[in-house]
Structures are given as structure tokens and as C-alpha cells.
Design a protein around this motif. Structure first.
Motif, PDB file in Angstrom:
ATOM      1  N   MET A 164       0.827  -1.180   0.000  1.00 53.09           N
ATOM      2  CA  MET A 164       0.000   0.000   0.000  1.00 53.09           C
ATOM      3  C   MET A 164       0.869   1.239   0.000  1.00 53.09           C
ATOM      4  N   SER A 165       0.556   2.182  -0.844  1.00 57.91           N
ATOM      5  CA  SER A 165       1.357   3.405  -0.910  1.00 57.91           C
ATOM      6  C   SER A 165       0.692   4.499  -0.093  1.00 57.91           C
ATOM      7  N   GLN A 166       1.507   5.307   0.522  1.00 60.82           N
ATOM      8  CA  GLN A 166       1.026   6.458   1.286  1.00 60.82           C
ATOM      9  C   GLN A 166       1.048   7.671   0.367  1.00 60.82           C
ATOM     10  N   ALA A 167      -0.106   8.140  -0.039  1.00 59.50           N
ATOM     11  CA  ALA A 167      -0.178   9.305  -0.925  1.00 59.50           C
ATOM     12  C   ALA A 167       0.015  10.577  -0.107  1.00 59.50           C
ATOM     13  N   GLU A 168       0.725  11.504  -0.683  1.00 59.26           N
ATOM     14  CA  GLU A 168       0.920  12.803  -0.038  1.00 59.26           C
ATOM     15  C   GLU A 168      -0.386  13.584  -0.094  1.00 59.26           C
ATOM     16  N   PRO A 169      -0.747  14.286   0.965  1.00 65.91           N
ATOM     17  CA  PRO A 169      -1.973  15.089   0.917  1.00 65.91           C
ATOM     18  C   PRO A 169      -1.787  16.300   0.005  1.00 65.91           C
ATOM     19  N   LEU A 170      -2.873  16.778  -0.542  1.00 69.32           N
ATOM     20  CA  LEU A 170      -2.820  17.984  -1.368  1.00 69.32           C
ATOM     21  C   LEU A 170      -2.408  19.159  -0.499  1.00 69.32           C
ATOM     22  N   THR A 171      -1.612  20.060  -1.066  1.00 65.33           N
ATOM     23  CA  THR A 171      -1.146  21.210  -0.280  1.00 65.33           C
ATOM     24  C   THR A 171      -2.297  22.085   0.184  1.00 65.33           C
ATOM     25  N   SER A 172      -3.378  22.091  -0.563  1.00 66.70           N
ATOM     26  CA  SER A 172      -4.525  22.905  -0.157  1.00 66.70           C
ATOM     27  C   SER A 172      -5.233  22.339   1.064  1.00 66.70           C
ATOM     28  N   ASN A 173      -5.020  21.068   1.356  1.00 62.64           N
ATOM     29  CA  ASN A 173      -5.667  20.434   2.500  1.00 62.64           C
ATOM     30  C   ASN A 173      -4.777  20.376   3.732  1.00 62.64           C
ATOM     31  N   VAL A 174      -3.524  20.772   3.616  1.00 63.35           N
ATOM     32  CA  VAL A 174      -2.588  20.666   4.730  1.00 63.35           C
ATOM     33  C   VAL A 174      -2.826  21.752   5.769  1.00 63.35           C
ATOM     34  N   ARG A 175      -3.072  22.966   5.320  1.00 68.74           N
ATOM     35  CA  ARG A 175      -3.271  24.084   6.250  1.00 68.74           C
ATOM     36  C   ARG A 175      -4.688  24.056   6.814  1.00 68.74           C
ATOM     37  N   PRO A 176      -4.838  24.377   8.084  1.00 71.77           N
ATOM     38  CA  PRO A 176      -6.181  24.409   8.671  1.00 71.77           C
ATOM     39  C   PRO A 176      -6.950  25.656   8.223  1.00 71.77           C
ATOM     40  N   ALA A 177      -8.266  25.625   8.374  1.00 69.91           N
ATOM     41  CA  ALA A 177      -9.111  26.745   7.977  1.00 69.91           C
ATOM     42  C   ALA A 177      -8.827  27.991   8.812  1.00 69.91           C
ATOM     43  N   THR A 178      -8.228  27.811   9.974  1.00 67.35           N
ATOM     44  CA  THR A 178      -7.928  28.958  10.838  1.00 67.35           C
ATOM     45  C   THR A 178      -6.586  29.600  10.502  1.00 67.35           C
ATOM     46  N   ASP A 179      -5.853  29.029   9.547  1.00 64.89           N
ATOM     47  CA  ASP A 179      -4.542  29.540   9.153  1.00 64.89           C
ATOM     48  C   ASP A 179      -4.350  29.296   7.657  1.00 64.89           C
ATOM     49  N   SER A 180      -5.198  29.896   6.845  1.00 64.24           N
ATOM     50  CA  SER A 180      -5.208  29.623   5.409  1.00 64.24           C
ATOM     51  C   SER A 180      -4.514  30.702   4.598  1.00 64.24           C
ATOM     52  N   LEU A 181      -4.409  30.434   3.320  1.00 58.46           N
ATOM     53  CA  LEU A 181      -3.802  31.344   2.364  1.00 58.46           C
ATOM     54  C   LEU A 181      -4.779  31.492   1.200  1.00 58.46           C
ATOM     55  N   ILE A 182      -5.074  32.736   0.818  1.00 57.62           N
ATOM     56  CA  ILE A 182      -5.950  32.963  -0.333  1.00 57.62           C
ATOM     57  C   ILE A 182      -5.319  34.003  -1.254  1.00 57.62           C
ATOM     58  N   THR A 183      -5.679  33.936  -2.516  1.00 57.89           N
ATOM     59  CA  THR A 183      -5.226  34.907  -3.510  1.00 57.89           C
ATOM     60  C   THR A 183      -6.386  35.841  -3.827  1.00 57.89           C
ATOM     61  N   ILE A 184      -6.102  37.132  -3.781  1.00 58.65           N
ATOM     62  CA  ILE A 184      -7.093  38.149  -4.129  1.00 58.65           C
ATOM     63  C   ILE A 184      -6.723  38.720  -5.484  1.00 58.65           C
ATOM     64  N   ARG A 185      -7.659  38.701  -6.409  1.00 56.54           N
ATOM     65  CA  ARG A 185      -7.462  39.232  -7.755  1.00 56.54           C
ATOM     66  C   ARG A 185      -8.156  40.593  -7.816  1.00 56.54           C
ATOM     67  N   ILE A 186      -7.399  41.667  -7.765  1.00 59.93           N
ATOM     68  CA  ILE A 186      -7.964  43.016  -7.805  1.00 59.93           C
ATOM     69  C   ILE A 186      -8.162  43.393  -9.267  1.00 59.93           C
ATOM     70  N   ILE A 187      -9.423  43.616  -9.657  1.00 60.11           N
ATOM     71  CA  ILE A 187      -9.747  43.914 -11.050  1.00 60.11           C
ATOM     72  C   ILE A 187     -10.080  45.395 -11.163  1.00 60.11           C
ATOM     73  N   LYS A 188      -9.210  46.116 -11.852  1.00 58.29           N
ATOM     74  CA  LYS A 188      -9.430  47.546 -12.087  1.00 58.29           C
ATOM     75  C   LYS A 188     -10.321  47.753 -13.306  1.00 58.29           C
ATOM     76  N   SER A 189     -10.024  47.029 -14.393  1.00 57.52           N
ATOM     77  CA  SER A 189     -10.772  47.191 -15.640  1.00 57.52           C
ATOM     78  C   SER A 189     -10.984  45.826 -16.280  1.00 57.52           C
ATOM     79  N   PHE A 190     -12.234  45.521 -16.570  1.00 60.68           N
ATOM     80  CA  PHE A 190     -12.547  44.257 -17.245  1.00 60.68           C
ATOM     81  C   PHE A 190     -12.122  44.277 -18.711  1.00 60.68           C
ATOM     82  N   PRO A 191     -12.503  45.304 -19.505  1.00 57.89           N
ATOM     83  CA  PRO A 191     -12.143  45.282 -20.925  1.00 57.89           C
ATOM     84  C   PRO A 191     -10.631  45.304 -21.178  1.00 57.89           C
ATOM     85  N   TYR A 192      -9.898  46.013 -20.339  1.00 58.12           N
ATOM     86  CA  TYR A 192      -8.451  46.120 -20.547  1.00 58.12           C
ATOM     87  C   TYR A 192      -7.663  45.085 -19.753  1.00 58.12           C
ATOM     88  N   ARG A 193      -8.353  44.216 -19.041  1.00 56.45           N
ATOM     89  CA  ARG A 193      -7.758  43.127 -18.266  1.00 56.45           C
ATOM     90  C   ARG A 193      -6.694  43.618 -17.288  1.00 56.45           C
TER      91      ARG A 193
END
Length: 143
Positions: A1-30
Motif C-alpha cells: 500500500m502506498s502512502q499518498a501525499e496530501p494535497l497542499t490545499s488540505n494541509v493548512r487548517p481553515a484557521t490559518d489559510s492562504l488565499i489569492t485576491i485578484r484586484i480587477i481595475k478594468s474588465f475590458p483592458y484586463r
């Protein structure tokens, strides 16, 4: 049986998470700038608190000076960790009902970010709701 590594997104607890914020100034000009928010407690942080934190970062960071002339009043999940991304490089047009957290400065549903489907490594877009509606009606990109 192999031990699969957990996904990095599941390693951190919900009380100590990391998120990316995408600040959108202009939609047409991206015009999009990403910022990383580390060590966020998704269980106790509300969408309005996150929006205020992002606005504060925009108003105090020199790198975000060009993004200060937009009234940011909306938050929407762009993509979840290990999920498929939208074909649109600026914003995700799908799932408006489920993934919109703040619309015109008001929360769409009660609860913390965790209760609303935000988990570790989620990407969230911050933008002006009226500009989004206008772009959604006519999604023409300009260069």
C-alpha cells in the motif's frame, strides 16, 4: 500500500489559510493585480471584513496605487484550489448565485468565508459590481 501525499490545499487548517485576491481595475483592458493574504482565519472572517482588508491594502501599498481610483464593492470566488478555471482570464461568469460573496457592498449570505465555500488556496476577485454587469452584457476585450 502506498502512502499518498496530501494535497497542499488540505494541509493548512481553515484557521490559518492562504488565499489569492485578484484586484480587477478594468474588465475590458484586463487590468488585474494579485495579492496573497496569508494566515487568514476563514472560519471567523466575514466577506465584508475581507473586503475592508483588501481596500486597506490597496490604499496603503505603493504597488497598488494605480488601483485606487475604483470603488471596489464586490467579492466573487474565481476558482477553488485544484478546480477548473474559467476560460475568461479576468472573471468567472459562472456561478453568480453561489460564488458571489459581496455585491454592491452587502453580503449575499450570512456566515464566515469557510461557511460560504472559501477554502485554503481559493482565488477571490474583488471588483466594482456595476462594471462587472456592464462587461458581462458585452464581454469585449480592448487592447
Amino acid at each position: 500500500m502506498s502512502q499518498a501525499e496530501p494535497l497542499t490545499s488540505n494541509v493548512r487548517p481553515a484557521t490559518d489559510s492562504l488565499i489569492t485576491i485578484r484586484i480587477i481595475k478594468s474588465f475590458p483592458y484586463r487590468n488585474v493585480k494579485n495579492i496573497i493574504i496569508k494566515d487568514i482565519n476563514l472560519k471567523s472572517t466575514t466577506p465584508l471584513q475581507l473586503l475592508e482588508q483588501v481596500k486597506s491594502e490597496i490604499n496603503t501599498s505603493g504597488a497598488l496605487r494605480p488601483f485606487r481610483n475604483v470603488e471596489y464593492d464586490a467579492l466573487k470566488i474565481y476558482t477553488q484550489a485544484h478546480g477548473s478555471k474559467s476560460m475568461n482570464l479576468v472573471i468567472n461568469f459562472e456561478n453568480d448565485e453561489e460564488w458571489t460573496l459581496v455585491k454592491m457592498g452587502k453580503e449575499t449570505r450570512d456566515g464566515g468565508l469557510w461557511d460560504l465555500g472559501v477554502c485554503n488556496e481559493t482565488e477571490i476577485s474583488v471588483f466594482n459590481w456595476q462594471a462587472y454587469l456592464e462587461f458581462k452584457q458585452n464581454p469585449e476585450e480592448k487592447w
